[in-house]
Design a protein around this motif. Structure first.
Motif, PDB file in Angstrom:
ATOM      1  N   LYS A 117      11.533  -9.933 -31.612  1.00 37.33           N
ATOM      2  CA  LYS A 117      12.213  -8.638 -31.582  1.00 37.33           C
ATOM      3  C   LYS A 117      13.569  -8.721 -30.892  1.00 37.33           C
ATOM      4  CE  LYS A 117      11.034  -5.437 -28.622  1.00 37.33           C
ATOM      5  NZ  LYS A 117      10.338  -4.335 -27.919  1.00 37.33           N
ATOM      6  N   GLY A 118      13.613  -9.337 -29.725  1.00 39.46           N
ATOM      7  CA  GLY A 118      14.869  -9.408 -28.994  1.00 39.46           C
ATOM      8  C   GLY A 118      15.948 -10.131 -29.767  1.00 39.46           C
ATOM      9  N   ALA A 119      15.573 -11.238 -30.398  1.00 33.74           N
ATOM     10  CA  ALA A 119      16.550 -12.001 -31.173  1.00 33.74           C
ATOM     11  C   ALA A 119      17.026 -11.226 -32.398  1.00 33.74           C
ATOM     12  CB  ALA A 119      15.942 -13.340 -31.603  1.00 33.74           C
ATOM     13  N   LEU A 120      16.129 -10.459 -33.001  1.00 33.78           N
ATOM     14  CA  LEU A 120      16.496  -9.675 -34.181  1.00 33.78           C
ATOM     15  C   LEU A 120      17.487  -8.566 -33.805  1.00 33.78           C
ATOM     16  CD1 LEU A 120      15.857  -9.372 -37.228  1.00 33.78           C
ATOM     17  CD2 LEU A 120      14.140  -7.670 -36.584  1.00 33.78           C
ATOM     18  N   ILE A 121      17.234  -7.874 -32.696  1.00 32.44           N
ATOM     19  CA  ILE A 121      18.162  -6.835 -32.243  1.00 32.44           C
ATOM     20  C   ILE A 121      19.511  -7.447 -31.882  1.00 32.44           C
ATOM     21  CG2 ILE A 121      18.581  -5.120 -30.425  1.00 32.44           C
ATOM     22  CD1 ILE A 121      15.586  -4.639 -30.321  1.00 32.44           C
ATOM     23  N   ASP A 122      19.483  -8.601 -31.230  1.00 31.33           N
ATOM     24  CA  ASP A 122      20.731  -9.277 -30.851  1.00 31.33           C
ATOM     25  C   ASP A 122      21.533  -9.674 -32.089  1.00 31.33           C
ATOM     26  OD1 ASP A 122      22.420 -10.544 -28.751  1.00 31.33           O
ATOM     27  OD2 ASP A 122      21.874 -12.366 -29.827  1.00 31.33           O
ATOM     28  N   ALA A 123      20.838 -10.142 -33.127  1.00 34.98           N
ATOM     29  CA  ALA A 123      21.536 -10.517 -34.359  1.00 34.98           C
ATOM     30  C   ALA A 123      22.180  -9.299 -35.023  1.00 34.98           C
ATOM     31  CB  ALA A 123      20.553 -11.184 -35.317  1.00 34.98           C
ATOM     32  N   ALA A 124      21.463  -8.159 -35.061  1.00 38.15           N
ATOM     33  CA  ALA A 124      22.036  -6.951 -35.647  1.00 38.15           C
ATOM     34  C   ALA A 124      23.213  -6.448 -34.817  1.00 38.15           C
ATOM     35  CB  ALA A 124      20.960  -5.857 -35.743  1.00 38.15           C
ATOM     36  N   ASP A 125      23.133  -6.593 -33.493  1.00 34.34           N
ATOM     37  CA  ASP A 125      24.228  -6.165 -32.626  1.00 34.34           C
ATOM     38  C   ASP A 125      25.475  -7.015 -32.864  1.00 34.34           C
ATOM     39  OD1 ASP A 125      25.130  -4.443 -30.437  1.00 34.34           O
ATOM     40  OD2 ASP A 125      25.203  -6.288 -29.267  1.00 34.34           O
ATOM     41  N   LYS A 126      25.284  -8.308 -33.050  1.00 33.66           N
ATOM     42  CA  LYS A 126      26.423  -9.182 -33.336  1.00 33.66           C
ATOM     43  C   LYS A 126      27.042  -8.860 -34.692  1.00 33.66           C
ATOM     44  CE  LYS A 126      24.880 -13.053 -30.471  1.00 33.66           C
ATOM     45  NZ  LYS A 126      24.321 -14.441 -30.469  1.00 33.66           N
ATOM     46  N   ALA A 127      26.198  -8.530 -35.660  1.00 34.42           N
ATOM     47  CA  ALA A 127      26.710  -8.134 -36.966  1.00 34.42           C
ATOM     48  C   ALA A 127      27.498  -6.830 -36.875  1.00 34.42           C
ATOM     49  CB  ALA A 127      25.557  -7.988 -37.960  1.00 34.42           C
ATOM     50  N   LEU A 128      27.037  -5.888 -36.040  1.00 35.40           N
ATOM     51  CA  LEU A 128      27.768  -4.639 -35.833  1.00 35.40           C
ATOM     52  C   LEU A 128      29.117  -4.913 -35.176  1.00 35.40           C
ATOM     53  CD1 LEU A 128      27.965  -1.557 -35.767  1.00 35.40           C
ATOM     54  CD2 LEU A 128      26.666  -1.585 -33.620  1.00 35.40           C
ATOM     55  N   TYR A 129      29.141  -5.788 -34.202  1.00 32.88           N
ATOM     56  CA  TYR A 129      30.394  -6.167 -33.539  1.00 32.88           C
ATOM     57  C   TYR A 129      31.362  -6.770 -34.554  1.00 32.88           C
ATOM     58  CZ  TYR A 129      33.483  -8.542 -30.213  1.00 32.88           C
ATOM     59  OH  TYR A 129      34.579  -8.981 -29.510  1.00 32.88           O
ATOM     60  N   LYS A 130      30.835  -7.591 -35.435  1.00 34.10           N
ATOM     61  CA  LYS A 130      31.655  -8.210 -36.476  1.00 34.10           C
ATOM     62  C   LYS A 130      32.232  -7.145 -37.425  1.00 34.10           C
ATOM     63  CE  LYS A 130      30.898 -11.117 -40.551  1.00 34.10           C
ATOM     64  NZ  LYS A 130      29.840 -11.839 -41.295  1.00 34.10           N
TER      65      LYS A 130
END
Length: 583
Positions: free
Chosen positions: A539-552
């Motif tokens: 879960k934590g890694a999935l949220i972090d990946a979506a957050d990085k995609a949002l930043y991008k």
């Protein structure tokens, strides 16, 4: 001789008192037997329907009713009070409590005693709290809530701990109890503490205030039952049935139990429970059993033109006999298609609170028969108990809404989102199905607050919440992540499909202007998408990946939906661009 005379007089008075007491008991037994005989002769045991009929009537038997009348009302009151344990358990799950405690007034005195508590620490169960003593005593004396986000453990001590504890935050709310025409008085205090400062907030205070109303209802119900036991023991059978009602806090279960209990008092061919809609207004049939029931559940009740609506408005029982069901207008709605009923009764479900009548019980029979006074009395008392429990169910629904929903947008809050994502990830791991997670941010949200004010900013958040929820599947999850950020969980959705859904939502928001306070506002969003198991398994890694995609997406110009790409893919793409530039 004087002693002998006095002794004779005393013995004579004692014998006279005992004879008087026995006569009262014999009179009570005669009344009980008479009421039971009236029920048997009045037709409490209904005949079976004619062969080939659509449904059998719900009936009660004489022996069942007799056993109910001989029930123990005090046991039912004790069962009601057991609700305190489940209530405190639920509150402890909703708020980060170390200790959750309920104090109640010690009789009619000016002290509180610890009635129930859930804690990981050793508690002082015998300590009494006087009015005005500490925060708990202050709430007891003034009838106002207290919220200490930063509790001073040096100057203050909580009375339920045997030894001094480091307390970070604390809250306490009054439990009101009815005091007749004199208004409400404080009958107890519901409180909780946490070891961390600011762990308990205004949202938790609202939840505890609703829970205090639930405690008040439980205490009031227990007092009422004990008073009835003392004054009207002939009605013990009613509360044997109503104990079933008190075991549920879901409206559907309550309505079904109400019909079952009513069927043990009188026979009927159609039974329905009408409930007022708490938010939308009006009323509808929540549960129906018997002839024509399949077409009734969920149907709205016609206002002003039906027998049920009259009972909802007046709060009075309506006894329909000798063809009065069909001759005096529809039971529920002018469009109803019901068999010909010759008699019936509509009983209100009063809440005993400012919310008034919450619904009504509708019973109809194909036979002409008039209910006896005792049967009507039992049904009315059953209706009052059902109304009180239905009010409890509504309070629990509101508590759950406050605990799981964001107050501004109505979407799931951050905590509920985390729980739902955990559940969906477990399901995906079990079934092997894909899952998409999308984080959403409003572009330049600060300008709405700075330019138009915070009320317009709140309107923007509500507008976006509505658009995000439109067009999604029942299994999809939309939540407010925090501030101007929202999150979508799309179960059984691969990355490509998830990007398509997000792009469709983004375009819809871009095309839909918001008109607020004379302004026409254009809103755009940026979205970052990550997929399980392609991008992350935890879960934590999935949220972090979506957050990085949002930043991008935000740094690529905003107003777009982009998926996260692992670092190696970025390196490959950069090398390809570099090679193309040299060529």
């Amino acid at each position: 001789e004087v002693f002998y005379v006095l002794f004779s007089v005393g013995v004579g008075a004692l014998i006279g008192w005992e004879r008087s007491r026995r006569r009262r008991l014999e009179s009570l037994v005669r009344h009980l037997r008479s009421d039971r005989d009236d029920l048997r002769h009045a037709g409490a045991v209904g005949d079976l329907p004619a062969e080939g009929s659509a449904a059998a009537p719900v009936t009660g038997t004489g022996p069942e009713l007799a056993r109910a009348i001989e029930g123990d009302l005090g046991g039912i009151a004790r069962d009601l009070e057991k609700s305190f344990v489940s209530l405190l358990t639920r509150l402890s799950a909703m708020a980060p409590c170390r200790t959750c405690a309920l104090y109640v007034r010690d009789g009619e005195g000016e002290h509180l005693r610890l009635r129930e508590a859930l804690s990981s620490q050793e508690l002082d169960l015998d300590h009494r709290v006087a009015a005005g003593q500490g925060f708990i005593g202050w709430v007891f004396e003034n009838g106002a809530p207290v919220l200490q986000k930063r509790f001073d453990s040096v100057r203050q001590r909580l009375p339920y701990y045997r030894s001094r504890q480091d307390v970070g935050s604390f809250l306490a709310v009054p439990v009101l109890s009815a005091a007749g025409t004199g208004g409400d008085v404080v009958g107890g205090v519901l409180c909780a503490d946490a070891p961390v400062e600011e762990a308990l907030t205004e949202e938790h205070l609202k939840i505890f205030e609703l829970a205090a109303g639930q405690v008040s209802e439980i205490l009031s119900g227990a007092r009422t039952l004990r008073r009835v036991r003392e004054e009207k023991r002939e009605f013990e059978g009613l509360y044997g049935f109503s104990a079933v009602l008190s075991g549920s806090l879901r409206a559907e279960e309550l309505c079904a139990a109400l019909l079952e209990s009513a069927g043990k008092i009188v026979s009927f061919d159609l039974g329905a429970v009408v409930v007022r809609n708490a938010e939308a207004g009006g009323a509808s049939v929540r549960v129906a059993r018997g002839l024509g029931a399949e077409d009734l559940e969920g149907c709205p009740v016609a206002a002003k033109s039906s027998r049920a609506s009259w009972v909802l408005e007046t709060g009075q029982t309506l006894h329909l006999a000798h063809r009065a069901v069909s001759d005096t207008g529809p039971l529920l709605s002018p469009k109803e298609k019901l068999p010909a009923f010759e008699s019936g009764v509509v009983v209100p479900l009063p809440s005993g609170s400012q919310e008034g009548v919450l619904g009504c019980l509708v019973l109809a029979s194909r036979k002409e028969r008039r209910l006896g006074a005792f049967e009507l009395r039992l049904l009315e008392l059953l209706g009052r108990q059902a109304g009180s429990v239905l009010l409890n169910a509504r309070l629990f629904e509101r508590m759950e809404t406050l605990a799981t929903r964001d107050g501004l947008t109505g979407l799931l809050n951050h905590r509920s989102f985390q729980e739902r994502l955990d559940a969906e990830l477990r399901r995906a791991q079990r079934t092997g199905a894909p899952l998409c997670l999308a984080l959403t941010d409003i572009d330049h949200f600060k300008k709405f607050n700075d330019t138009y004010g915070h009320p317009v900013g709140d309107a923007v958040l509500r507008h976006l919440a509505k658009l995000l929820s439109t067009g999604l599947r029942d299994i999809d999850v939309v939540a407010r992540y925090g501030g101007e950020e929202f999150v979508l969980v799309l179960p059984e959705t691969p990355l490509r499909k998830g990007l398509e859904v997000c792009e469709r939502i983004r375009k819809k928001i871009e095309r839909t202007a918001l008109r607020e306070q004379g302004h026409e506002l254009s809103i755009t969003i940026s979205m970052g998408v990550a997929a399980y198991p392609e991008h992350a398994a935890a879960k934590g890694a999935l949220i972090d990946a979506a957050d990085k995609a949002l930043y991008k997406a935000k740094h690529a110009g905003r107003n777009r939906a982009l998926a996260w790409e692992p670092a190696e893919k970025y390196k490959t793409a950069l090398r390809s661009l570099a090679s193309a530039g040299k060529g």
